[in-house]
Design a protein around this motif. Structure first.
Motif, PDB file in Angstrom:
ATOM      1  N   GLN A  86       4.498  17.180  19.217  1.00 19.00           N
ATOM      2  CA  GLN A  86       5.138  17.350  18.070  1.00 19.00           C
ATOM      3  C   GLN A  86       6.683  17.529  18.269  1.00 19.00           C
ATOM      4  O   GLN A  86       6.921  18.424  18.818  1.00 19.00           O
ATOM      5  CB  GLN A  86       4.027  18.141  17.024  1.00 19.00           C
ATOM      6  N   GLY A  87       7.410  16.770  17.515  1.00 19.47           N
ATOM      7  CA  GLY A  87       8.865  17.393  17.448  1.00 19.47           C
ATOM      8  C   GLY A  87       9.536  16.991  18.587  1.00 19.47           C
ATOM      9  O   GLY A  87      10.862  17.432  18.667  1.00 19.47           O
ATOM     10  N   LEU A 109       0.836  -1.204   0.058  1.00 14.61           N
ATOM     11  CA  LEU A 109      -0.133  -0.080  -0.233  1.00 14.61           C
ATOM     12  C   LEU A 109       1.019   1.171   0.062  1.00 14.61           C
ATOM     13  O   LEU A 109       1.807   1.452   0.810  1.00 14.61           O
ATOM     14  CB  LEU A 109      -0.951  -0.251   1.272  1.00 14.61           C
ATOM     15  N   TYR A 110       0.495   2.185  -1.060  1.00 15.14           N
ATOM     16  CA  TYR A 110       1.356   3.263  -0.958  1.00 15.14           C
ATOM     17  C   TYR A 110       0.749   4.592  -0.604  1.00 15.14           C
ATOM     18  O   TYR A 110      -0.340   4.837  -1.145  1.00 15.14           O
ATOM     19  CB  TYR A 110       1.704   3.405  -2.685  1.00 15.14           C
ATOM     20  N   SER A 111       1.213   5.186   0.348  1.00 15.89           N
ATOM     21  CA  SER A 111       0.637   6.439   1.081  1.00 15.89           C
ATOM     22  C   SER A 111       1.521   7.663   0.961  1.00 15.89           C
ATOM     23  O   SER A 111       2.781   7.565   0.714  1.00 15.89           O
ATOM     24  CB  SER A 111       0.311   6.007   2.554  1.00 15.89           C
ATOM     25  N   LEU A 112       0.956   8.699   0.617  1.00 11.08           N
ATOM     26  CA  LEU A 112       1.701   9.980   0.356  1.00 11.08           C
ATOM     27  C   LEU A 112       1.343  11.336   1.142  1.00 11.08           C
ATOM     28  O   LEU A 112       0.392  11.067   1.774  1.00 11.08           O
ATOM     29  CB  LEU A 112       1.416  10.725  -1.165  1.00 11.08           C
ATOM     30  N   SER A 113       2.554  11.882   1.766  1.00  7.14           N
ATOM     31  CA  SER A 113       2.537  12.936   2.516  1.00  7.14           C
ATOM     32  C   SER A 113       3.584  14.070   2.278  1.00  7.14           C
ATOM     33  O   SER A 113       4.416  13.594   1.295  1.00  7.14           O
ATOM     34  CB  SER A 113       2.606  12.587   4.020  1.00  7.14           C
ATOM     35  N   PRO A 114       3.211  15.278   2.663  1.00  8.96           N
ATOM     36  CA  PRO A 114       2.314  15.728   3.416  1.00  8.96           C
ATOM     37  C   PRO A 114       1.212  16.272   2.641  1.00  8.96           C
ATOM     38  O   PRO A 114       1.270  16.119   1.448  1.00  8.96           O
ATOM     39  CB  PRO A 114       3.021  16.893   4.211  1.00  8.96           C
ATOM     40  N   GLY A 115       0.035  16.928   3.391  1.00 10.36           N
ATOM     41  CA  GLY A 115      -1.115  17.586   2.571  1.00 10.36           C
ATOM     42  C   GLY A 115      -1.090  18.883   2.444  1.00 10.36           C
ATOM     43  O   GLY A 115      -2.214  19.387   2.302  1.00 10.36           O
ATOM     44  N   THR A 116      -0.204  19.593   2.980  1.00 14.01           N
ATOM     45  CA  THR A 116      -0.192  21.043   3.085  1.00 14.01           C
ATOM     46  C   THR A 116      -0.443  21.479   1.552  1.00 14.01           C
ATOM     47  O   THR A 116       0.214  21.299   0.685  1.00 14.01           O
ATOM     48  CB  THR A 116       1.156  21.786   3.556  1.00 14.01           C
ATOM     49  N   SER A 117      -1.388  22.474   1.559  1.00  8.43           N
ATOM     50  CA  SER A 117      -1.835  23.179   0.188  1.00  8.43           C
ATOM     51  C   SER A 117      -2.305  22.153  -0.818  1.00  8.43           C
ATOM     52  O   SER A 117      -2.287  22.531  -1.909  1.00  8.43           O
ATOM     53  CB  SER A 117      -0.422  24.101  -0.473  1.00  8.43           C
ATOM     54  N   VAL A 118      -2.600  20.991  -0.466  1.00 11.03           N
ATOM     55  CA  VAL A 118      -3.382  20.108  -1.472  1.00 11.03           C
ATOM     56  C   VAL A 118      -4.663  20.446  -2.236  1.00 11.03           C
ATOM     57  O   VAL A 118      -5.571  20.828  -1.376  1.00 11.03           O
ATOM     58  CB  VAL A 118      -3.483  18.562  -0.907  1.00 11.03           C
ATOM     59  N   VAL A 176      -4.393  15.248   2.500  1.00 11.17           N
ATOM     60  CA  VAL A 176      -5.007  16.509   2.022  1.00 11.17           C
ATOM     61  C   VAL A 176      -5.079  17.450   2.891  1.00 11.17           C
ATOM     62  O   VAL A 176      -5.539  18.682   2.792  1.00 11.17           O
ATOM     63  CB  VAL A 176      -6.393  16.139   1.518  1.00 11.17           C
ATOM     64  N   THR A 177      -4.458  17.483   4.182  1.00  8.53           N
ATOM     65  CA  THR A 177      -4.263  18.653   5.040  1.00  8.53           C
ATOM     66  C   THR A 177      -2.957  18.455   5.777  1.00  8.53           C
ATOM     67  O   THR A 177      -2.108  17.689   5.462  1.00  8.53           O
ATOM     68  CB  THR A 177      -5.422  18.401   6.306  1.00  8.53           C
ATOM     69  N   ALA A 178      -2.469  19.533   6.399  1.00 10.33           N
ATOM     70  CA  ALA A 178      -1.404  19.766   7.413  1.00 10.33           C
ATOM     71  C   ALA A 178      -1.397  18.655   8.417  1.00 10.33           C
ATOM     72  O   ALA A 178      -2.738  18.261   8.527  1.00 10.33           O
ATOM     73  CB  ALA A 178      -1.018  21.113   7.733  1.00 10.33           C
ATOM     74  N   ASP A 179      -0.579  18.461   9.210  1.00 11.28           N
ATOM     75  CA  ASP A 179      -0.639  17.625  10.395  1.00 11.28           C
ATOM     76  C   ASP A 179      -1.896  18.185  11.233  1.00 11.28           C
ATOM     77  O   ASP A 179      -2.127  19.119  11.445  1.00 11.28           O
ATOM     78  CB  ASP A 179       0.787  17.604  11.232  1.00 11.28           C
ATOM     79  N   ASP A 180      -2.519  17.058  11.834  1.00  9.99           N
ATOM     80  CA  ASP A 180      -3.653  17.255  12.561  1.00  9.99           C
ATOM     81  C   ASP A 180      -3.174  16.728  13.932  1.00  9.99           C
ATOM     82  O   ASP A 180      -3.180  15.471  14.349  1.00  9.99           O
ATOM     83  CB  ASP A 180      -4.913  16.436  12.097  1.00  9.99           C
ATOM     84  N   TRP A 181      -3.236  17.634  15.064  1.00  9.63           N
ATOM     85  CA  TRP A 181      -3.122  17.273  16.270  1.00  9.63           C
ATOM     86  C   TRP A 181      -4.430  17.689  17.007  1.00  9.63           C
ATOM     87  O   TRP A 181      -5.494  17.885  16.389  1.00  9.63           O
ATOM     88  CB  TRP A 181      -2.104  18.084  16.645  1.00  9.63           C
ATOM     89  N   ASP A 182      -4.334  17.493  18.518  1.00  3.64           N
ATOM     90  CA  ASP A 182      -5.627  17.405  19.196  1.00  3.64           C
ATOM     91  C   ASP A 182      -5.878  19.010  19.635  1.00  3.64           C
ATOM     92  O   ASP A 182      -5.979  19.009  21.022  1.00  3.64           O
ATOM     93  CB  ASP A 182      -5.299  16.623  20.421  1.00  3.64           C
TER      94      ASP A 182
END
Length: 553
Positions: A306-307, A229-238, A255-261
């Motif tokens: 994050q990070g 299975l082939y997954s692509l990232s990131p989603g910023t500006s998609v 299709v989005t930037a990182d999603d946090w809580d």
């Protein structure tokens, strides 16, 4: 959890459905170890596999040694082989010693009935570039040679095309060069030899879009003797237009930037989900199967930050209602569901939420999921037949006489003349949005627009409606802010612009707290004013139109 293990996907070919699993990033950042990972995989196999969660994925920097001085942006702490390829750091992944890579971890995951995934970055590492490592020719097992010379990392690396969010880490390779393609082939054949079932390819999509590398990697994966299975990232500006270039190349793409809580992160996904559904890309044509827009992982339960160089140490910051909203939106959007919390400490509330059978069934099998006003499905309740023709005509004609009628136009939202809209009850079941001018007597009939849900063939009245309309028999057309460009108030004449109802952004309106109806597309607001008439309303009933305002409430 023993009494909660109710299967929702027994006997189902999950390759045709949105992927589902667990990813280490939200709970471990980059610091996860082999022991932590395999312990988590056993929990997934025991409690989540029966609900379709079949992938367990090691996220980024599994090749970085966890020693003082090592962090996300550090350079020189990664473990690479003689060919410049990343290999698991043995201090964190002891089974990787002696050149085994992830082979033993993959075997253990497969023995649990799960599938094993890894995160990889674009192209070539800065560390391999600086070391100028040779390139493996997988057809000979020796260094790649062409035109009488041996090719190396600095021949194929493109330093000026480094990863935007990790500029000191990775760079693109020149896929127009046979040596560049040979390097990528050696990478992905190695992953396949390790037993990898899922590859999350980062820094190649969105703001880092690299169609050349995606295309070549997809070609390599397609030729393997088993599916990955082939997954692509990131989603910023998609955008949907960008994503359409992936046709047949990948299986899921962010299709989005990182999603946090945080609620702001969750709320930003509504419009994105709407746009990809509208573009009819759920699902799309993927690599050896379907492709799915990916709203990112579900940061629920016990998390990290994050990070950081730290594992799970805090609870999710979302309220329970916000968590339910997120899981519901992800399910309705048919996004891949990749749980990110620490499964070793999962609580019953979180467990029941991510295994909710209704939401999982929606995620698996629902179709044509669209934002209101256009909904395909069973229509419940009364239709327009309970209104007489005269009452329908009067919806727009109220307040008009032989000499004057009410016209609808656009103006600046700062214009005080735009403040006059409010919600009023039609009866005990239905509501309407009405215009009353300041000083207008309450016994005067206002101009009202009715809230509705619209489908292909029917109109449904109800409290959960999201569209406004006035109606006569005949063809539907919608009030819009301009079908081709963002119209200005100066361009707006006495008569409004109407076009075929498509549910596009220029036909969406919001009732604001200051009593204005605002178009988020043009930034202008609807106003009503008296215009000279000849016995007919501003929209003559004989024109046989249905006038709509799509409204977000």
């Amino acid at each position: 959890f023993e009494n909660c293990r109710v299967s929702s996907s027994a006997g189902v070919d999950r390759l045709k459905l949105p992927p589902r699993g667990w990813n280490s990033y939200d709970s471990f950042c980059w610091t996860i170890s082999e022991d932590d990972f395999l312990t988590s995989a056993k929990v997934v196999a025991k409690y989540l596999k029966s609900h379709g969660y079949e992938y367990v994925v090691v996220d980024y920097l599994w090749y970085r040694r966890l020693v003082p001085g090592a962090y996300v942006e550090s350079l020189g702490f990664d473990v690479i082989d003689q060919w410049g390829r990343m290999v698991p750091a043995p201090d964190r992944w002891p089974s990787a010693k002696s050149g085994k890579g992830f082979t033993e971890v993959a075997k253990e995951v497969h023995s649990l009935g799960l599938k094993f995934g890894i995160h990889v970055m674009r192209g070539l590492s800065r560390q391999a570039f600086d070391a100028n490592t040779p390139i493996l020719d997988i057809t000979t097992g020796r260094a790649y040679k062409e035109s009488g010379r041996e090719w190396r990392a600095q021949d194929i690396g493109i330093k000026e095309r480094s990863c935007a969010w990790m500029p000191h880490g990775f760079m693109s390779v020149n896929t127009s060069l046979p040596a560049g393609r040979a390097f990528l082939s050696s990478l992905y054949h190695q992953y396949a030899e390790w037993g990898v079932d899922f590859i999350k390819h980062d820094c190649v999509f969105g703001a880092d879009f690299n169609l050349e590398e995606i295309t070549y990697v997809s070609r390599v994966l397609k030729k393997l003797n088993r599916p990955i299975l082939y997954s692509l990232s990131p989603g910023t500006s998609v955008t949907p237009t960008m994503a359409k270039e992936l046709k047949g190349l990948a299986n899921m793409y962010r299709v989005t930037a990182d999603d946090w809580d945080s609620w702001g992160d969750v709320a930003s996904h509504f419009d994105v989900a709407r746009d990809f559904a509208k573009a009819e890309m759920v699902p799309g044509e993927g690599l050896l199967g379907n492709s799915w827009p990916d709203l990112d992982m579900l940061p629920l339960g016990w998390l990290t930050d994050q990070g950081v160089n730290r594992g799970p140490h805090r609870q999710c910051n979302l309220t329970l209602d916000e968590q339910r909203t997120q899981m519901t939106l992800w399910s309705m959007a048919r996004s891949p569901l990749m749980f990110g919390g620490d499964v070793r400490k999962i609580d019953m509330t979180t467990y029941k939420l991510i295994t909710n059978p209704t939401l999982l069934e929606i995620n698996d099998y629902s179709s044509n999921n669209m934002e209101f006003p256009y909904v395909t499905g069973k229509i419940l309740g009364p239709t327009m037949s309970h209104l007489t023709r005269q009452s329908r005509i009067s919806m727009l004609n109220r307040g008009s006489d032989h000499h004057h009628a009410r016209g609808v136009g656009l103006t600046s939202c700062k214009d005080s003349n735009a403040n006059g809209w409010s919600v009023e009850s039609l009866d005990q079941y239905h509501e309407q949005i009405c215009w009353r001018e300041e000083g207008e007597q309450l016994n005067q009939e206002p101009l009202c627009l009715y809230k509705r849900i619209c489908s292909n063939d029917h109109v449904l009245y109800g409290q959960d409606s999201r569209q406004l309309f006035t109606s006569d028999d005949g063809v539907k057309s919608c009030l819009d802010a301009s079908p081709r460009h963002k119209i200005t108030s100066r361009e707006w004449k006495k008569q409004p612009s109407f076009s075929t109802c498509k549910g596009d952004a220029n036909q969406m309106w919001k009732l604001s707290s200051n009593a204005t109806l605002r178009s988020s597309y043009s930034g202008l607001c609807v106003r009503v004013k008296q215009v000279k008439g000849n016995g007919h309303s501003a929209l003559d009933a004989n024109r046989s139109v249905t006038t709509n305002l799509s409204l977000n409430l």
